[in-house]
Design a protein around this motif. Structure first.
Motif, PDB file in Angstrom:
ATOM      1  N   ASN A 117       0.553   5.632  -2.742  1.00 40.52           N
ATOM      2  CA  ASN A 117       0.413   4.212  -3.013  1.00 40.52           C
ATOM      3  C   ASN A 117       1.263   3.821  -4.215  1.00 40.52           C
ATOM      4  O   ASN A 117       0.838   3.927  -5.343  1.00 40.52           O
ATOM      5  CB  ASN A 117      -1.046   3.849  -3.250  1.00 40.52           C
ATOM      6  CG  ASN A 117      -1.236   2.348  -3.354  1.00 40.52           C
ATOM      7  OD1 ASN A 117      -0.275   1.587  -3.387  1.00 40.52           O
ATOM      8  ND2 ASN A 117      -2.482   1.921  -3.397  1.00 40.52           N
ATOM      9  N   ASP A 125       0.814  -1.217   0.000  1.00 43.91           N
ATOM     10  CA  ASP A 125       0.000   0.000   0.000  1.00 43.91           C
ATOM     11  C   ASP A 125       0.847   1.267   0.000  1.00 43.91           C
ATOM     12  O   ASP A 125       0.324   2.368   0.149  1.00 43.91           O
ATOM     13  CB  ASP A 125      -0.979   0.007   1.176  1.00 43.91           C
ATOM     14  CG  ASP A 125      -0.292  -0.037   2.537  1.00 43.91           C
ATOM     15  OD1 ASP A 125       0.941  -0.209   2.589  1.00 43.91           O
ATOM     16  OD2 ASP A 125      -0.997   0.103   3.549  1.00 43.91           O
ATOM     17  N   SER A 177       2.006   6.005   3.287  1.00 37.43           N
ATOM     18  CA  SER A 177       0.878   6.899   3.532  1.00 37.43           C
ATOM     19  C   SER A 177       1.340   8.154   4.259  1.00 37.43           C
ATOM     20  O   SER A 177       2.233   8.101   5.105  1.00 37.43           O
ATOM     21  CB  SER A 177      -0.174   6.191   4.389  1.00 37.43           C
ATOM     22  OG  SER A 177      -0.622   5.022   3.741  1.00 37.43           O
ATOM     23  N   GLU A 234       2.409   0.744  -4.346  1.00 41.17           N
ATOM     24  CA  GLU A 234       2.262  -0.699  -4.217  1.00 41.17           C
ATOM     25  C   GLU A 234       3.471  -1.294  -3.501  1.00 41.17           C
ATOM     26  O   GLU A 234       3.782  -0.873  -2.404  1.00 41.17           O
ATOM     27  CB  GLU A 234       1.959  -1.337  -5.561  1.00 41.17           C
ATOM     28  CG  GLU A 234       0.637  -0.820  -6.122  1.00 41.17           C
ATOM     29  CD  GLU A 234       0.266  -1.405  -7.447  1.00 41.17           C
ATOM     30  OE1 GLU A 234       1.043  -2.174  -8.029  1.00 41.17           O
ATOM     31  OE2 GLU A 234      -0.841  -1.085  -7.909  1.00 41.17           O
TER      32      GLU A 234
END
Length: 134
Positions: A119, A96, A99, A121
């Motif tokens: 993001n 993710d 953040s 990944e």
């Protein structure tokens, strides 16, 4: 570092910005300073990063070394050849990304040359400097 005070031009004031550039911390005149600033997100145990200079690993932070350091900024500085290829690779085991407020920044010779968060990944790679595209 830029220093200045804003003044209202309509009332006879003006704004001046004074720049100060400290001398290089690098002893070798063929090298320039590289600074990495990395702020972890709420899940630092998912994150690791590595810095390579001309394909050689120079600095790294494993997820183990970041665990428990939520929203913490780490700063690393080193000198690199002005003709180097610098590659910064960030990994996230959950997929993710990083953040907010998690973010990283690379500064080369006092100028921000790469920044990343969001993001991405599992992996994000930033290459700067004298890197071939192959």
């Amino acid at each position: 570092v830029a220093v200045g005070l804003p003044f209202d031009a309509l009332k006879g004031g003006s704004t001046r910005v004074y720049s100060f550039r400290p001398s290089s911390p690098c002893d070798d005149p063929s090298e320039i300073p590289l600074r990495i600033s990395f702020t972890t997100d709420a899940s630092p145990e998912e994150t690791s990063w590595e810095l390579r200079v001309d394909s050689e690993a120079k600095l790294e932070r494993s997820s183990d070394s970041l665990t428990g350091n939520k929203h913490t900024t780490f700063v690393e500085e080193m000198c690199v050849s002005a003709t180097s290829c610098v590659t910064f690779n960030v990994n996230d085991t959950r997929g993710d990304g990083l953040s907010l407020p998690g973010v990283f920044s690379l500064m080369l010779d006092g100028t921000e040359v790469a920044r990343g968060s969001g993001n991405y990944e599992l992996n994000m790679t930033k290459s700067i400097g004298n890197c071939s595209s192959s």
